[in-house]
Design an enzyme around this catalytic site. Structure first.
Site, PDB file in Angstrom:
ATOM      1  N   LYS A  74      -4.309  -7.895  -3.201  1.00 24.57           N
ATOM      2  CA  LYS A  74      -3.223  -7.387  -4.145  1.00 24.57           C
ATOM      3  C   LYS A  74      -2.607  -8.806  -4.873  1.00 24.57           C
ATOM      4  CE  LYS A  74      -1.252  -3.834  -1.094  1.00 24.57           C
ATOM      5  NZ  LYS A  74      -1.425  -2.731  -1.973  1.00 24.57           N
ATOM      6  N   GLY A 146       4.734   1.859   3.948  1.00 27.43           N
ATOM      7  CA  GLY A 146       5.310   1.466   4.934  1.00 27.43           C
ATOM      8  C   GLY A 146       6.165   2.442   5.544  1.00 27.43           C
TER       9      GLY A 146
END
Ligand code: PLP
EC number: 4.3.3.6
Length: 277
Positions: A74, A146
Site C-alpha cells: 500500500k 478493520g
C-alpha cells in the site's frame, strides 16, 4: 488505454493481508491468489491514531522472497513518490489505499505515469471511473477496514452496480451521456463503454470488513470478482483453517452445501482484535 490484463489473473481469488513472511507462507498454502504486505493490519492502524505510511521496503522484500504468488503493498492516496519507491522495489501491484493516511486530499496518483498496476478503492461509479481514468488496473470497494462489518462493502458494490443499471436505462441522447460524464468528472467514452458492457472495464474486488467465508460468498453473489481479507484471518484462533475456508467460499460462492461445510468449527474469529501496533 484502460489496463485490464494483469489483474484479470486474480479473478475469483482471495488477497490476504500479511505482516510477516510466515503469514505470507500460510496465505499461499491456503490458496490466496496474492498477499498484501503490511507492517500492521488495518484494525491496529485504525486504533493507533498515528500517521500510517507505506511499509518498510525491507519488510516487503522479505515477504516477496518468501512466496511465489504476487505481492501487493500500500501507498498513501496521492503519494506518488511512495509509489515510485515500490515500483523500484518491483512489487507486483500497488494499492493506493485509504487505510493509510492520505498524502493529498485533492489529487490521487496519476497512475498512467507508472508501469506497475494499481488497485484503488471506490464507493460509487464516479469514484471507480475516476480511478480507472487515472490508470487503476483494478477496483475494490472501500468498505470499513478493520471492523469485521461487511455492510459498507455491500453498500459500495450495490451502489456501483446499481448506478451502471440505472444510467444504462436512463441515458439515451448524446447530451445525456455528456452531462453524466461531466457530473462524474470522467471521459464520456469511458462512461459509454462501461454502460454498454454493463460492468467496469477492470476487475472489481470486495474489500473492507470481510471476516467470514459467508461474507466472502455474499460479496461474490453481489457481483464482486474476488475479495481482499484483512484483519480477519491472522487475528483468528486458527488462521490456516479460516484462510482455507475463505478461499473455498470465494470459489464455491454459489454452493450453499459447500459454504455450510467450510463455515463450521472455525473457532473464535469475530472481533478478536489486539493492539500490537
Ligand atoms: N478518498 C479519499 C481518502 C480522498 O482523499 C479523496 C479526495 O481527495 C477521495 C476519496 C475522492 O477523490 P475523487 O473525488 O477524485 O474520487
Amino acid at each position: 488505454k484502460v489496463k485490464t490484463g494483469l489483474a484479470q489473473m486474480l479473478k475469483g481469488g482471495v488477497i490476504m493481508d500479511v505482516v510477516t513472511p510466515e503469514q505470507a507462507i500460510i496465505a499461499e498454502r491456503a490458496g490466496a491468489c496474492a498477499v498484501m504486505a503490511l507492517e500492521c493490519i488495518p484494525a491496529d492502524m485504525r486504533k493507533s491514531g498515528k500517521v500510517c505510511r507505506m511499509s518498510d521496503p525491507h519488510m516487503i522484500k522479505e515477504i516477496m522472497a518468501a512466496v511465489s504468488i504476487p505481492v501487493m503493498a500500500k501507498v498513501r492516496i496521492g503519494h506518488f513518490v511512495e509509489a515510485q519507491i515500490l515500483e523500484a522495489l518491483q512489487v507486483d501491484y500497488i494499492d493506493e489505499s485509504e487505510v493509510l493516511t492520505p498524502a493529498d486530499w485533492v489529487h490521487h496518483i496519476e497512475k498512467n505515469n507508472f508501469k506497475i498496476p494499481f488497485v484503488c478503492g471506490a464507493k460509487d461509479l464516479g469514484e471507480a471511473l475516476r480511478r480507472i481514468n487515472e490508470g487503476a488496473a483494478m477496483i475494490r470497494t472501500k468498505g470499513e477496514a478493520g471492523t469485521g462489518d461487511v455492510s459498507e462493502a455491500v453498500k459500495h458494490i450495490n451502489k456501483i452496480r446499481g448506478e451502471i443499471q440505472q444510467y444504462k436505462e436512463a441515458l439515451k441522447e448524446e447530451s445525456d451521456f455528456e452531462a453524466k460524464a461531466a457530473e462524474l468528472r470522467v471521459p464520456v467514452e469511458l462512461l459509454k463503454t462501461t454502460l454498454a458492457n454493463g460492468t467496469l472495464p477492470v476487475v472489481n474486488f470486495a474489500a473492507g470488513g470481510v471476516a467470514t467465508p459467508a461474507d466472502a460468498a455474499l460479496l461474490m453473489q453481489l457481483g464482486c470478482e474476488g475479495v481482499f481479507v484483512g484483519s480477519g484471518i491472522f487475528k483468528s484462533s486458527d488462521p490456516e483453517k479460516l484462510a482455507c475456508a475463505i478461499v473455498e467460499a470465494t470459489t464455491h460462492y454459489d454452493n450453499p452445501a459447500k459454504l455450510l461445510q467450510v463455515s463450521s468449527d472455525l473457532g473464535e474469529f469475530h472481533h478478536h482484535w489486539s493492539s500490537s501496533c
